[in-house]
Design a protein around this motif. Sequence first.
Motif, mmCIF file in Angstrom:
data_model
loop_
_atom_site.group_PDB
_atom_site.id
_atom_site.type_symbol
_atom_site.label_atom_id
_atom_site.label_comp_id
_atom_site.label_asym_id
_atom_site.label_seq_id
_atom_site.Cartn_x
_atom_site.Cartn_y
_atom_site.Cartn_z
ATOM 1 N N MET A 39 0.882 -1.633 -0.138
ATOM 2 C CA MET A 39 -0.083 0.030 0.295
ATOM 3 C C MET A 39 1.147 1.375 -0.282
ATOM 4 S SD MET A 39 -3.225 -0.087 -0.061
ATOM 5 C CE MET A 39 -4.403 0.563 0.909
ATOM 6 N N ASN A 78 -6.291 12.195 -0.262
ATOM 7 C CA ASN A 78 -7.975 12.616 -0.365
ATOM 8 C C ASN A 78 -8.546 14.432 0.048
ATOM 9 O OD1 ASN A 78 -8.828 9.784 -1.573
ATOM 10 N ND2 ASN A 78 -8.249 9.740 0.376
ATOM 11 N N ALA A 125 -6.268 9.525 3.364
ATOM 12 C CA ALA A 125 -5.291 8.947 2.550
ATOM 13 C C ALA A 125 -5.793 7.580 1.764
ATOM 14 C CB ALA A 125 -3.256 9.214 1.961
ATOM 15 N N ASN A 126 -4.838 6.760 0.630
ATOM 16 C CA ASN A 126 -5.343 5.335 0.292
ATOM 17 C C ASN A 126 -3.645 4.746 1.343
ATOM 18 O OD1 ASN A 126 -3.536 6.698 -1.595
ATOM 19 N ND2 ASN A 126 -4.338 5.670 -2.674
ATOM 20 N N THR A 127 -3.425 4.983 2.298
ATOM 21 C CA THR A 127 -2.602 4.586 3.172
ATOM 22 C C THR A 127 -3.319 3.616 4.452
ATOM 23 O OG1 THR A 127 -2.216 6.216 4.804
ATOM 24 C CG2 THR A 127 -1.478 6.322 2.772
ATOM 25 N N ASP A 128 -2.469 2.872 4.920
ATOM 26 C CA ASP A 128 -2.851 1.810 5.477
ATOM 27 C C ASP A 128 -2.262 2.312 7.195
ATOM 28 O OD1 ASP A 128 -4.119 0.114 7.574
ATOM 29 O OD2 ASP A 128 -2.717 -1.440 6.784
ATOM 30 N N SER A 130 -5.432 5.019 7.757
ATOM 31 C CA SER A 130 -5.915 5.502 6.220
ATOM 32 C C SER A 130 -5.682 7.549 6.907
ATOM 33 C CB SER A 130 -7.416 5.729 6.065
ATOM 34 O OG SER A 130 -8.336 5.503 7.155
#
Length: 150
Positions: A39, A78, A125-128, A130
Amino acid sequence: MYLKNWLFVLAVAAVSFGQISCDNRKQGESAKATASGKMPKITFEEKGIYDFGTLTEGDTVEHTFKFVNTGEFPLIINNITASCGCTTPEWPREPIAPGQTSSIRVRFNSRGKSGEQNKTVTIFANTDPSMTDLQFKALVNPKADSTQKS
């Protein structure tokens, strides 16, 4: 006898189906762990709480937090929210490719503030995970002619 054979075949089929289901679950968990490791990751150059130091009430200061996408997929921010209206974040709107460097600029307006100020900017964001927090602090001294305190 025919019934016993049929029940035996049915029992073997049920056990086999159960095994396949377990294998699918294990494969799904394995795939999720693999994807999670790839990710997008937002890795900041600076660690900890950024300190603007001592300001005079009414000063506006800004700092640029530089980061790298250390994941294997494009990083998409985002939204970013600030803990107070005195803080304004600016961030890249386009995806950040793996290995690419970018930055988030944070502006703090100390008008109407005094004393120790601790603020948080939250990155979605599109992270882990988020959400990622950036923090900063400042000591705001009142203006010489100011009688207001907040």
